[in-house]
Design a protein around this motif. Sequence first.
Motif, PDB file in Angstrom:
ATOM      1  N   HIS A 158       7.752 -15.671  -0.457  1.00 17.95           N
ATOM      2  CA  HIS A 158       8.590 -15.482  -1.636  1.00 17.95           C
ATOM      3  C   HIS A 158      10.022 -15.931  -1.356  1.00 17.95           C
ATOM      4  O   HIS A 158      10.515 -15.824  -0.241  1.00 17.95           O
ATOM      5  CB  HIS A 158       8.604 -14.008  -2.036  1.00 17.95           C
ATOM      6  N   SER A 218       8.445 -22.298  -0.875  1.00 21.68           N
ATOM      7  CA  SER A 218       8.444 -20.925  -1.388  1.00 21.68           C
ATOM      8  C   SER A 218       8.377 -20.933  -2.898  1.00 21.68           C
ATOM      9  O   SER A 218       8.704 -21.934  -3.552  1.00 21.68           O
ATOM     10  CB  SER A 218       9.712 -20.190  -0.941  1.00 21.68           C
ATOM     11  N   ASP A 258       8.698 -17.890  -6.407  1.00 19.21           N
ATOM     12  CA  ASP A 258       9.104 -16.539  -6.784  1.00 19.21           C
ATOM     13  C   ASP A 258       7.857 -15.754  -7.162  1.00 19.21           C
ATOM     14  O   ASP A 258       7.220 -16.046  -8.168  1.00 19.21           O
ATOM     15  CB  ASP A 258      10.081 -16.613  -7.963  1.00 19.21           C
ATOM     16  N   TYR A 259       7.491 -14.763  -6.346  1.00 25.48           N
ATOM     17  CA  TYR A 259       6.279 -13.990  -6.607  1.00 25.48           C
ATOM     18  C   TYR A 259       6.299 -13.333  -7.981  1.00 25.48           C
ATOM     19  O   TYR A 259       5.257 -13.049  -8.557  1.00 25.48           O
ATOM     20  CB  TYR A 259       6.118 -12.888  -5.559  1.00 25.48           C
ATOM     21  N   CYS A 307      13.003  -8.063   1.289  1.00 27.32           N
ATOM     22  CA  CYS A 307      12.930  -9.510   1.144  1.00 27.32           C
ATOM     23  C   CYS A 307      13.835 -10.148   2.187  1.00 27.32           C
ATOM     24  O   CYS A 307      14.997  -9.759   2.333  1.00 27.32           O
ATOM     25  CB  CYS A 307      13.365  -9.931  -0.265  1.00 27.32           C
TER      26      CYS A 307
END
Length: 273
Positions: free
Chosen positions: A178, A213, A215-216, A241
């Motif tokens: 993430h 990566s 963004d979850y 995070c």
Amino acid sequence: MSLPFKYTPDHVAGPGGDTDPTLITFPGCVCVKTPCLPGTCSCLRREKNYDDNLCLRHIGLEAKCAEPVFECNVLCQCSDHCRNRVVQRGLQFRLQVFKTDRKGWGLRTLDFIPKGRFVCEYAGEVLGFSEVQRRIQLQTIHDSNYIIAVREHVYNGQVMETFVDPTSIGNIGRFLNHSCEPNLLMIPVRINSMVPKLALFAAKDILPEEELSYDYSGRFLNLLDSEDKERLDNGKLRKPCYCGAESCAAFLPYDSSLYCPLEKPNTSEEGRV
């Protein structure tokens, strides 16, 4: 590196799923003598999905409100070189799994990736909602959660839900970490059926050796209403995070709907703990 999971390049049917993702249910276009173009190709409803460089045309935040993406499929009469066949061609860039300092395994590119180009899928078992909740409730605070919930708004206020878990059966996308300022954007792309491919496209130019990566939370869930931002309603602590972005929210996104036994999910675009 020995794989801690069974590798699959595509979705597989998991417990509780309404539709087998391997079934072919879409009819094909009949573009034989002419290229697939909007207005004549049944797979292109309004505009082309990709430009001449095979980049997704509506990349960026505006993609949240863009038209659905349908690629030509195995029943289409157009050639394998059709420009409306991108995600189905698979990986086009060299990707490498590597060990990060604080985030466990990660995924990086060895090649330059231009903005808008397809990078990889997030593939795994396609599950039903009750199975998602069962699996999550068996997890401990030490377990990584790979389950993603994608929700698409359709006509009459309805929401189409897709739940994918690559924990035990998945592809290289499971190693993506993430970031609160990601370089990839997830777009549902349909090819052979209504079960979408969870395709990840470059949200900007990506340099060689750069970690990949996304963004979850799908940019919507990484906020809490609670005053206690570290502790969840079910008593578990939020996971920190370590993305290092200037706008880092300090904790990984959290979708509370997946933890509530009797509640249906909310209508966020996508979410992963």
